[in-house]
Design a protein around this motif. Structure first.
Motif, PDB file in Angstrom:
ATOM      1  N   ARG A  34       0.913  -1.331   0.386  1.00 44.05           N
ATOM      2  CA  ARG A  34       0.142  -0.085  -0.009  1.00 44.05           C
ATOM      3  C   ARG A  34       0.812   1.387  -0.239  1.00 44.05           C
ATOM      4  NH1 ARG A  34      -5.910  -0.696   1.388  1.00 44.05           N
ATOM      5  NH2 ARG A  34      -5.954  -3.060   1.592  1.00 44.05           N
ATOM      6  N   GLY A  37      -2.633   4.253   1.324  1.00 47.18           N
ATOM      7  CA  GLY A  37      -3.639   3.610   1.667  1.00 47.18           C
ATOM      8  C   GLY A  37      -4.069   3.032   0.754  1.00 47.18           C
ATOM      9  N   LYS A  38      -3.446   2.839  -0.666  1.00 47.84           N
ATOM     10  CA  LYS A  38      -4.006   2.193  -1.980  1.00 47.84           C
ATOM     11  C   LYS A  38      -3.313   1.049  -2.023  1.00 47.84           C
ATOM     12  CE  LYS A  38      -5.588   3.207  -6.493  1.00 47.84           C
ATOM     13  NZ  LYS A  38      -6.690   4.639  -7.207  1.00 47.84           N
ATOM     14  N   PRO A  39      -3.877  -0.100  -2.463  1.00 47.22           N
ATOM     15  CA  PRO A  39      -2.465  -1.345  -2.885  1.00 47.22           C
ATOM     16  C   PRO A  39      -1.812  -0.513  -4.343  1.00 47.22           C
ATOM     17  CG  PRO A  39      -4.700  -2.636  -2.253  1.00 47.22           C
ATOM     18  CD  PRO A  39      -4.921  -1.009  -2.242  1.00 47.22           C
ATOM     19  N   ASP A  42      -3.519  -1.138  -7.536  1.00 51.64           N
ATOM     20  CA  ASP A  42      -5.176  -0.259  -8.025  1.00 51.64           C
ATOM     21  C   ASP A  42      -4.712   1.064  -8.934  1.00 51.64           C
ATOM     22  OD1 ASP A  42      -6.332  -2.176  -7.267  1.00 51.64           O
ATOM     23  OD2 ASP A  42      -6.664  -1.652  -4.826  1.00 51.64           O
ATOM     24  N   TYR A  43      -3.671   1.807  -7.933  1.00 51.91           N
ATOM     25  CA  TYR A  43      -2.935   3.036  -8.919  1.00 51.91           C
ATOM     26  C   TYR A  43      -3.300   2.356 -10.561  1.00 51.91           C
ATOM     27  CZ  TYR A  43      -1.796   5.519  -4.834  1.00 51.91           C
ATOM     28  OH  TYR A  43      -1.989   5.599  -3.052  1.00 51.91           O
ATOM     29  N   ASP A  46      -7.611   1.343 -11.597  1.00 49.25           N
ATOM     30  CA  ASP A  46      -7.914   2.502 -11.158  1.00 49.25           C
ATOM     31  C   ASP A  46      -7.479   3.301 -12.963  1.00 49.25           C
ATOM     32  OD1 ASP A  46      -9.100   1.892  -9.386  1.00 49.25           O
ATOM     33  OD2 ASP A  46      -8.397   2.902  -8.197  1.00 49.25           O
ATOM     34  N   HIS A  70      -7.331 -10.479  -4.554  1.00 51.11           N
ATOM     35  CA  HIS A  70      -7.663  -9.223  -4.266  1.00 51.11           C
ATOM     36  C   HIS A  70      -8.839  -8.459  -5.764  1.00 51.11           C
ATOM     37  CE1 HIS A  70      -7.336  -4.144  -3.679  1.00 51.11           C
ATOM     38  NE2 HIS A  70      -6.533  -4.224  -4.642  1.00 51.11           N
ATOM     39  N   ARG A  74     -13.580  -6.920  -8.661  1.00 46.93           N
ATOM     40  CA  ARG A  74     -13.340  -5.946  -9.884  1.00 46.93           C
ATOM     41  C   ARG A  74     -13.728  -6.074 -11.383  1.00 46.93           C
ATOM     42  NH1 ARG A  74      -9.131  -1.693  -9.050  1.00 46.93           N
ATOM     43  NH2 ARG A  74     -10.151  -0.403 -10.864  1.00 46.93           N
ATOM     44  N   ILE A 114       3.016   4.140 -10.221  1.00 50.02           N
ATOM     45  CA  ILE A 114       1.875   5.277 -10.163  1.00 50.02           C
ATOM     46  C   ILE A 114       2.624   6.701 -10.193  1.00 50.02           C
ATOM     47  CG2 ILE A 114       1.912   6.731  -7.978  1.00 50.02           C
ATOM     48  CD1 ILE A 114       1.999   4.701  -6.014  1.00 50.02           C
ATOM     49  N   GLU A 233       4.524   8.985  -1.464  1.00 47.94           N
ATOM     50  CA  GLU A 233       2.761   9.756  -0.493  1.00 47.94           C
ATOM     51  C   GLU A 233       2.641  11.291  -0.272  1.00 47.94           C
ATOM     52  OE1 GLU A 233       2.094   5.593   2.107  1.00 47.94           O
ATOM     53  OE2 GLU A 233       3.049   7.322   3.086  1.00 47.94           O
TER      54      GLU A 233
END
Length: 239
Positions: A34, A37-39, A42-43, A46, A70, A74, A114, A233
């Motif tokens: 993470r 707070g986000k795996p 998922d970045y 998304d 996980h 989806r 990311i 972050e």
């Protein structure tokens, strides 16, 4: 005028062992680490959904059950699994195994990427430049000034028309590979069996003058080690 996406499908590379991210990967695959707070995966997913990419093929190997669990609910993008539990195939071999599930062309990206998009998102940046008549693959490259946490010498030079070449020995290369590309099935032709790196296919495309790059209009983050998480972050919080 809005650029049409060059593909509705992406491959997300998620099968690696995540050795550089230890000890965080001792009990979880790197894509589930993470950040804010986000795996990590998922970045990537998304961003695909936001751009309008409808389908994602995710390869799995290390702690595959956790990653599949996980992903199972989806829906955007729709996720299909390319199972590498029996043998880790590296980036090139992973694409070959997943090829029957992949559109032509297809986007390909690392699960631990990311980035913050610029005026266009990453996938429309690639689509805007894509020309299958002259390209086997189109790499999304970022200059050092927009590669946060990155301290290496760079990966590629790029000429005025976008053809790329490898960093020369003893030199700094102006562009870093973001881990995101648009790939024609032509790049995958006559590939070796088993595990191998995409670099093998890229080298052939460079020799044939068919490997191109485009400069990303946003900011990209190198998130390869635990130490890179906090500065990433903080940068994300600033926007």
């Amino acid at each position: 005028m809005t650029t049409k996406l060059a593909s509705d499908t992406a491959m997300v590379m998620a099968a690696g062992l995540g050795k550089r991210m230890r000890p965080l990967t001792a009990s979880q695959p790197k894509p589930l680490v993470r950040v804010a707070g986000k795996p990590l995966i998922d970045y990537a997913l998304d961003s695909l959904a936001s751009a309008g990419v409808e389908n994602a093929v995710v390869n799995v190997h290390y702690l595959a059950d956790a990653l599949e669990a996980h992903l199972q609910d989806r829906t955007s993008p729709k996720v299909a699994i390319s199972d590498e539990r029996e043998q880790l195939l590296e980036t090139g071999g992973g694409m070959i195994k997943a090829q029957p599930k992949l559109a032509d062309p297809f986007f390909c990206l690392n699960a631990d990427n990311i980035w913050l998009d610029g005026p266009r998102d990453a996938f429309h940046d690639l689509s805007r430049r894509w020309n299958p008549e002259i390209m086997d693959a189109l790499l999304l490259l970022v200059p050092h000034a927009r590669a946060l946490n990155f301290s290496g010498k760079g990966d590629f030079h790029m000429d005025a028309v976008g053809k790329v070449s490898r960093r020369r020995s003893g030199r700094i290369a102006p562009f870093i590979y973001t881990g995101i590309q648009l790939v024609s099935h032509r790049l995958l032709r006559d590939a070796p069996e088993g595990h191998f790196s995409t670099n093998l296919l890229w080298n052939r495309a460079i020799e044939e003058g068919r490997l191109y790059g485009t400069s990303f209009t946003g900011n990209w983050f190198e998130v390869g080690t635990p130490e890179a998480i906090r500065p990433t972050e903080e940068a994300l919080q600033r926007g």
